[in-house]
Design an enzyme around this catalytic site. Structure first.
Site, PDB file in Angstrom:
ATOM      1  N   ASP A   3       0.841  -1.193   0.000  1.00 32.75           N
ATOM      2  CA  ASP A   3       0.000   0.000   0.000  1.00 32.75           C
ATOM      3  C   ASP A   3       0.882   1.252   0.000  1.00 32.75           C
ATOM      4  OD1 ASP A   3      -2.109   1.790   0.478  1.00 32.75           O
ATOM      5  OD2 ASP A   3      -3.114   0.408   1.856  1.00 32.75           O
ATOM      6  N   HIS A  47     -11.055  -1.090   5.215  1.00 33.45           N
ATOM      7  CA  HIS A  47     -10.758  -0.616   6.567  1.00 33.45           C
ATOM      8  C   HIS A  47     -11.318   0.777   6.854  1.00 33.45           C
ATOM      9  CE1 HIS A  47      -7.920   1.116   3.838  1.00 33.45           C
ATOM     10  NE2 HIS A  47      -7.569   2.000   4.762  1.00 33.45           N
TER      11      HIS A  47
HETATM   12  C1  GLC Z   1      -7.235   6.456   2.376  1.00 28.50           C
HETATM   13  C2  GLC Z   1      -7.059   5.336   3.359  1.00 28.50           C
HETATM   14  C3  GLC Z   1      -7.466   5.835   4.713  1.00 28.50           C
HETATM   15  C4  GLC Z   1      -6.575   6.999   5.075  1.00 28.50           C
HETATM   16  C5  GLC Z   1      -6.598   8.085   4.006  1.00 28.50           C
HETATM   17  C6  GLC Z   1      -5.476   9.053   4.182  1.00 28.50           C
HETATM   18  O1  GLC Z   1      -8.568   6.821   2.221  1.00 28.50           O
HETATM   19  O2  GLC Z   1      -7.768   4.203   2.957  1.00 28.50           O
HETATM   20  O3  GLC Z   1      -7.423   4.825   5.692  1.00 28.50           O
HETATM   21  O4  GLC Z   1      -7.001   7.547   6.288  1.00 28.50           O
HETATM   22  O5  GLC Z   1      -6.458   7.546   2.724  1.00 28.50           O
HETATM   23  O6  GLC Z   1      -4.260   8.434   3.901  1.00 28.50           O
END
Ligand code: GLC
Ligand code: CA
Length: 536
Positions: free
Chosen positions: A97, A316
């Site tokens: 990721d 998540h």
């Molecule tokens: C994405 C992620 C999330 C995070 C956000 C900022 O939406 O999935 O969990 O808080 O980006 O990085």
């Protein structure tokens, strides 16, 4: 090129809550290693793991302070390398990721910027004057003042997550090097966090409002993505871009193979149909008409234009789908299977989020101190400021907070659901005694074994992996129907999104039943009934 993942399914791991190997109450890399056989038993080919790189964990790892090293709370580089190798032996590969829209404020680059180093100030977005009154995604302003520098910097998320300046070619080179680093370690693909926010508008003097609204699908976004992908040679790997509030036209461009951008992308319009007035922290029941319209637009639109979707209900950041569009109570099993069927028979690559395959539910936390997420805590206070009572605010969080999906994975009915020997970082819903891997593994009729069949069907039937898609009118707003077609074959999928018997009409259903959640077939769709029929 595309075929590799058309017939595959991706499993998503939220590392902090998947499996804890050393009893500190936090999931880790060795925990993942110990469960690779389980993941393989689902039939999936790819595993996306949420970030485990060095991070102060303000946003649970989405605030990276070092892209090339492992947060000690999750293990070591040796553990990570072993995890990659062991998955490979089992025929699976990892997608890591990449959080490239912003870094942590503890990243070396930002520290140097704050110390006044011009070169690194240019890695971020600093301005002498605040250009606009934008709000950040987790609440509060998106521009923050740094008194030592006499300047403002932009952060679309928490203040501890300053946005990177992609206009600066040096930033782009740094990020490419990160990709090369993990590619060389044997990673099979990548997920890119909020990828369509990287290119900011040329003029930042815009009206007040949500910062993401102004920065989505920005002027140079396609160019930046293509450059990142082609310069690192990841065109042939599986890549998925998380696209905030994007459009169909942009998603087609992001995913058409000839554009060399992403293999697929996540869009979220289908997960906003229960936002009252478009606001996440304002509750209303799901608007099924709107939900169906979103799928018609995106499924048929992507199909007609040669784009490719990632299809999913859960991750998540989302509450649990069975608690949201299904029924946790009387029709728990039926509704979880129906929702799974709806997504897995669509055109696109399905994603299963850990515990979804068990029908895991929302957390049912009752007090604010049970929550961990920065967004939940901020919004609790925002809701109180807006005049809600404490119990109203808690009710909103119980339905919408991201922590609902972040509770530990339910492995068995023993201590801490088999997740950890120690005190877990987040609470576990009581229902783990019956909703868990061990119990469901032993039950042929379980949600878990049903998901295994869904994954297998995509591998067995080309019509599921390759066919075109078209929505049908079943004469009933609560019953969604669509067909897939390939050569002379036709696959019909019926899904009742209600807890009542529903009459349907106008859909021709003759043929072999590939999968369903009730036995016998009727003209009436029973509560949360689903049926998949193959003709020809
Ligand atoms: C994405 C992620 C999330 C995070 C956000 C900022 O939406 O999935 O969990 O808080 O980006 O990085
Ligand atoms: Ca641990």
């Amino acid at each position: 090129m595309l075929d590799k993942y058309k017939s595959s399914t991706v499993y998503q791991i939220y590392i902090k809550s998947f499996c804890d190997s050393n009893g500190d109450g936090i999931g880790d890399l060795n925990g993942i290693r110990s469960k690779l056989k389980y993941i393989q038993s689902l039939g999936v080919k790819y595993i996306w793991v949420t970030p485990f790189f060095c991070s102060p964990m303000v946003d649970n790892g989405y605030d990276v302070s070092d892209y090339r090293n492992i947060n000690p709370m999750f293990g070591t580089m040796e553990d990570c390398e072993a995890m990659i190798a062991e998955a490979k032996e089992l025929g699976m590969s990892f997608m890591f990721d990449m959080v490239f829209n912003h870094t942590s404020n503890q990243h070396e680059w930002f520290k140097r910027a704050l110390a006044g180093d011009e070169e690194y100030m240019n890695y971020y977005i600093f301005r002498d004057e605040k250009p606009a009154d934008w709000t950040a995604s987790f609440g509060g302003p998106a521009w923050d003042y740094v008194p030592e520098l006499g300047k403002w910097y932009l952060h679309l998320f928490a203040p501890e997550q300053p946005d990177l300046n992609w206009e600066n070619p040096k930033v782009r080179e740094e990020l490419k090097d990160v990709i090369r680093f993990w590619k060389a370690k044997g990673v099979g693909g990548f997920r890119f966090d909020v990828l369509n926010l990287i290119s900011k508008p040329d003029d930042l003097h815009l009206p007040s409002g949500s910062a993401t609204r102004f920065c989505k699908d920005g002027p140079r976004v396609h160019e930046y993505i293509r450059e990142l992908v082609t310069d690192t040679g990841i065109e042939d790997m599986i890549t998925v871009g998380e696209m905030a509030s994007t459009t169909l036209d942009n998603s087609i461009r992001y995913t058409r193979p000839e554009n060399h951008e992403m293999s697929m992308c996540f869009s979220f319009h289908h997960l906003k149909v229960d936002f009252k007035n478009g606001e996440k922290f304002s509750l209303m029941p799901p608007d099924l008409k709107m939900l169906r319209n979103v799928f018609v637009e995106w499924q048929e639109g992507m199909s007609n234009a040669g784009g490719w979707n990632a299809v999913f209900w859960c991750n998540h950041d989302q509450p649990r789908i069975v608690s949201r569009f299904g029924d946790e109570g009387q029709y728990w099993k039926e509704s979880a299977k129906m929702l799974g069927t709806f997504v897995h028979m669509l055109r696109g690559t399905p994603y299963i989020y850990q515990g979804e395959e068990l029908g895991m539910t929302n957390a049912h936390f009752k007090s604010l101190d049970e929550y961990d997420d920065v967004e939940a805590i901020n919004y609790y206070h925002i809701l109180l400021e807006r005049g809600n009572s404490e119990s109203e605010a808690l009710n909103v969080l119980a339905n919408r907070a991201r922590d609902n999906s972040r509770t530990p994975m339910q492995w068995n009915s023993g201590k801490n659901a088999g997740f950890s020997e120690g005190k877990t970082w987040l609470g576990i819903p009581e229902n783990y005694k019956s909703i868990n891997v061990e119990t469901e593994d032993a039950d042929d009729d379980s949600i878990l074994n049903y998901y295994r069949k869904l994954v297998q069907l995509r591998k067995d039937y080309r019509i599921i992996s390759e066919g075109s898609v078209k929505f049908l009118d079943a004469g009933n707003e609560k019953v969604f129907a669509y067909e897939r077609r390939l050569d002379n074959q036709r696959l019909v999928v019926l899904c009742n999104f209600s807890s009542e018997d529903e009459k349907i009409s106008g859909v021709d259903i003759k043929g072999e039943v590939l999968i369903g959640n009730y036995s016998g077939s009727h003209k009436i769709m029973r509560p949360y009934e689903t049926l998949v029929i193959l003709e020809g």
